[in-house]
Motif scaffolding. Structure first.
Motif, PDB file in Angstrom:
ATOM      1  N   ASP A 246       0.850  -1.193   0.000  1.00  0.00           N
ATOM      2  CA  ASP A 246       0.000   0.000   0.000  1.00  0.00           C
ATOM      3  C   ASP A 246       0.886   1.243   0.000  1.00  0.00           C
ATOM      4  O   ASP A 246       2.112   1.158  -0.161  1.00  0.00           O
ATOM      5  CB  ASP A 246      -0.984  -0.031   1.177  1.00  0.00           C
ATOM      6  CG  ASP A 246      -0.298   0.171   2.540  1.00  0.00           C
ATOM      7  OD1 ASP A 246       0.938   0.313   2.590  1.00  0.00           O
ATOM      8  OD2 ASP A 246      -1.024   0.190   3.552  1.00  0.00           O
ATOM      9  N   ASP A 247       0.281   2.410   0.182  1.00  0.00           N
ATOM     10  CA  ASP A 247       1.040   3.656   0.081  1.00  0.00           C
ATOM     11  C   ASP A 247       1.911   3.934   1.296  1.00  0.00           C
ATOM     12  O   ASP A 247       2.667   4.904   1.318  1.00  0.00           O
ATOM     13  CB  ASP A 247       0.098   4.834  -0.182  1.00  0.00           C
ATOM     14  CG  ASP A 247      -1.004   4.966   0.859  1.00  0.00           C
ATOM     15  OD1 ASP A 247      -1.161   4.041   1.696  1.00  0.00           O
ATOM     16  OD2 ASP A 247      -1.726   5.977   0.837  1.00  0.00           O
ATOM     17  N   LYS A 248       1.819   3.100   2.323  1.00  0.00           N
ATOM     18  CA  LYS A 248       2.685   3.210   3.495  1.00  0.00           C
ATOM     19  C   LYS A 248       3.781   2.142   3.483  1.00  0.00           C
ATOM     20  O   LYS A 248       4.504   1.980   4.459  1.00  0.00           O
ATOM     21  CB  LYS A 248       1.852   3.127   4.764  1.00  0.00           C
ATOM     22  CG  LYS A 248       0.862   4.277   4.921  1.00  0.00           C
ATOM     23  CD  LYS A 248       0.028   4.110   6.170  1.00  0.00           C
ATOM     24  CE  LYS A 248      -0.875   5.330   6.379  1.00  0.00           C
ATOM     25  NZ  LYS A 248      -1.818   5.522   5.274  1.00  0.00           N
ATOM     26  N   GLY A 249       3.862   1.414   2.374  1.00  0.00           N
ATOM     27  CA  GLY A 249       4.885   0.397   2.242  1.00  0.00           C
ATOM     28  C   GLY A 249       4.542  -0.928   2.885  1.00  0.00           C
ATOM     29  O   GLY A 249       5.375  -1.837   2.938  1.00  0.00           O
ATOM     30  N   ARG A 250       3.319  -1.047   3.372  1.00  0.00           N
ATOM     31  CA  ARG A 250       2.916  -2.287   4.029  1.00  0.00           C
ATOM     32  C   ARG A 250       2.500  -3.333   3.002  1.00  0.00           C
ATOM     33  O   ARG A 250       1.868  -3.003   2.002  1.00  0.00           O
ATOM     34  CB  ARG A 250       1.744  -2.034   4.988  1.00  0.00           C
ATOM     35  CG  ARG A 250       2.073  -1.082   6.114  1.00  0.00           C
ATOM     36  CD  ARG A 250       0.859  -0.757   6.950  1.00  0.00           C
ATOM     37  NE  ARG A 250      -0.167  -0.064   6.172  1.00  0.00           N
ATOM     38  CZ  ARG A 250      -1.261   0.488   6.701  1.00  0.00           C
ATOM     39  NH1 ARG A 250      -1.458   0.425   8.007  1.00  0.00           N
ATOM     40  NH2 ARG A 250      -2.145   1.085   5.924  1.00  0.00           N
ATOM     41  N   ARG A 251       2.882  -4.567   3.254  1.00  0.00           N
ATOM     42  CA  ARG A 251       2.465  -5.670   2.402  1.00  0.00           C
ATOM     43  C   ARG A 251       0.940  -5.762   2.422  1.00  0.00           C
ATOM     44  O   ARG A 251       0.314  -5.800   3.478  1.00  0.00           O
ATOM     45  CB  ARG A 251       3.101  -6.962   2.941  1.00  0.00           C
ATOM     46  CG  ARG A 251       2.780  -8.216   2.186  1.00  0.00           C
ATOM     47  CD  ARG A 251       3.637  -9.365   2.730  1.00  0.00           C
ATOM     48  NE  ARG A 251       3.236 -10.639   2.153  1.00  0.00           N
ATOM     49  CZ  ARG A 251       2.524 -11.566   2.798  1.00  0.00           C
ATOM     50  NH1 ARG A 251       2.134 -11.351   4.055  1.00  0.00           N
ATOM     51  NH2 ARG A 251       2.210 -12.686   2.189  1.00  0.00           N
ATOM     52  N   LEU A 252       0.323  -5.783   1.233  1.00  0.00           N
ATOM     53  CA  LEU A 252      -1.135  -5.790   1.159  1.00  0.00           C
ATOM     54  C   LEU A 252      -1.723  -6.993   1.881  1.00  0.00           C
ATOM     55  O   LEU A 252      -2.791  -6.894   2.506  1.00  0.00           O
ATOM     56  CB  LEU A 252      -1.588  -5.776  -0.303  1.00  0.00           C
ATOM     57  CG  LEU A 252      -1.325  -4.475  -1.069  1.00  0.00           C
ATOM     58  CD1 LEU A 252      -1.651  -4.663  -2.551  1.00  0.00           C
ATOM     59  CD2 LEU A 252      -2.132  -3.317  -0.493  1.00  0.00           C
ATOM     60  N   LEU A 253      -1.050  -8.124   1.803  1.00  0.00           N
ATOM     61  CA  LEU A 253      -1.580  -9.336   2.427  1.00  0.00           C
ATOM     62  C   LEU A 253      -1.387  -9.354   3.938  1.00  0.00           C
ATOM     63  O   LEU A 253      -1.798 -10.309   4.601  1.00  0.00           O
ATOM     64  CB  LEU A 253      -0.955 -10.576   1.787  1.00  0.00           C
ATOM     65  CG  LEU A 253      -1.346 -10.817   0.329  1.00  0.00           C
ATOM     66  CD1 LEU A 253      -0.630 -12.042  -0.230  1.00  0.00           C
ATOM     67  CD2 LEU A 253      -2.855 -10.970   0.170  1.00  0.00           C
ATOM     68  N   ASP A 254      -0.799  -8.289   4.503  1.00  0.00           N
ATOM     69  CA  ASP A 254      -0.723  -8.140   5.959  1.00  0.00           C
ATOM     70  C   ASP A 254      -1.812  -7.220   6.489  1.00  0.00           C
ATOM     71  O   ASP A 254      -1.954  -7.052   7.706  1.00  0.00           O
ATOM     72  CB  ASP A 254       0.648  -7.577   6.373  1.00  0.00           C
ATOM     73  CG  ASP A 254       1.756  -8.612   6.288  1.00  0.00           C
ATOM     74  OD1 ASP A 254       1.446  -9.828   6.336  1.00  0.00           O
ATOM     75  OD2 ASP A 254       2.932  -8.214   6.156  1.00  0.00           O
ATOM     76  N   LEU A 255      -2.581  -6.614   5.584  1.00  0.00           N
ATOM     77  CA  LEU A 255      -3.626  -5.685   6.005  1.00  0.00           C
ATOM     78  C   LEU A 255      -4.841  -6.435   6.516  1.00  0.00           C
ATOM     79  O   LEU A 255      -5.182  -7.513   6.039  1.00  0.00           O
ATOM     80  CB  LEU A 255      -4.041  -4.779   4.843  1.00  0.00           C
ATOM     81  CG  LEU A 255      -2.953  -3.909   4.209  1.00  0.00           C
ATOM     82  CD1 LEU A 255      -3.561  -3.056   3.098  1.00  0.00           C
ATOM     83  CD2 LEU A 255      -2.261  -3.039   5.247  1.00  0.00           C
TER      84      LEU A 255
END
Length: 283
Positions: A246-255
């Motif tokens: 995402d736009d914060k650099g977080r892995r999408l599959l960790d959301l």
């Protein structure tokens, strides 16, 4: 794979029925909006009904959630699997005869990315194609001579050549515009049809690039839905050797996901392009 085989078979049956509907049915709008306020084509509704009917035959499926429904629907309370799907992604492109698709995420238990077992998408274009991501492999199938025939296993290269920027440009943040312009300055080619399935499919088939849908002034949380669009393609791209953040650099599959229709900014692509996103966004 054997435990999911009936689900994949139901997806294949749905693909044929949806293909038939696209070819022969009316393109006009229905009288309702979906859960996010988009006007529904009759084909959206019909595709949703086709998939729900096929899944209702499988006792292993506990519940389904669709972009076209406000809430999840329980099919078999004793079932194990939960499936979220977008029945007809890009349906507004049908009247100009561009490719559209269907997206599926298959979960073991609750609708959370950490529970995803497999992802599937179907492309309704000049050819009927299907891509599955499951247990370490992304497999490509083309419908020929009465059946889906497996082609190559798909992999993303370290660096690609395609750039698929979503969202209305006038609402992009300045750093996002700089990112996109920078990729074009490196020689990337534009790929944007207005359909998530055909754009991400082309990037995957051609070996790499970037698909982006940022947070914008008019849609700060992005437009694409986690369950129905983002999580399944993040699973596909990671399984193919790419990354999805995402736009914060977080892995999408960790959301997490608290609502079936929750959205997020998303960036999916090869490792080189995702590194460029992180640099541009300072994450």
């Amino acid at each position: 794979m054997k435990t999911l085989a009936p689900i994949f078979e139901a997806i294949e049956r749905s693909a044929h029925r949806i293909r038939e509907a696209i070819t022969n049915e009316d393109l006009c709008y229905g009288e309702s909006c979906n859960a996010t306020g988009d006007m529904q084509l009759k084909l959206d509704i019909q595709s949703d009904l086709i998939i729900a009917e096929e899944f209702s035959k499988i006792t292993a499926i506990k519940a389904i959630a669709s972009e076209e429904k406000k809430e999840a629907e329980t099919l078999h309370p004793e079932g194990r699997y939960m499936i979220a799907y977008d029945p007809l992604d890009g349906s507004s492109l049908i009247d100009v005869d561009l490719s559209v698709g269907t997206i599926y995420g298959i979960y073991d238990g609750e609708f959370q990315a950490k529970n995803m077992l497999a992802a599937v998408y179907v492309v309704h274009g000049p050819r009927l194609e299907m891509v599955t991501a499951y247990k370490g492999g992304v497999r490509h199938y083309i419908f020929r001579h009465g059946r889906f025939q497996e082609q190559e296993t798909l992999h993303l290269k370290e660096k690609g050549k395609l750039n698929g920027p979503g969202g209305t440009q006038q609402y992009w943040p300045p750093h996002h515009k700089k990112l996109i312009d920078g990729l074009f300055a490196e020689g990337y080619r534009l790929r944007y049809s207005g359909g998530m399935v055909p754009d991400l499919h082309q990037i995957l088939i051609k070996g790499g690039g970037l698909f982006s849908y940022p947070g914008t002034a008019d849609k700060p949380e992005g437009k694409l839905r986690k369950l129905f669009e983002v999580f399944p393609f993040a699973f596909v791209y990671e399984t193919a050797g790419g990354e999805a953040i995402d736009d914060k650099g977080r892995r999408l599959l960790d959301l997490g996901c608290d609502d079936p229709h929750e959205t997020t900014p998303c960036f999916l692509g090869s490792k080189y392009e995702i590194a460029k996103v992180k640099e541009a966004y300072g994450v």
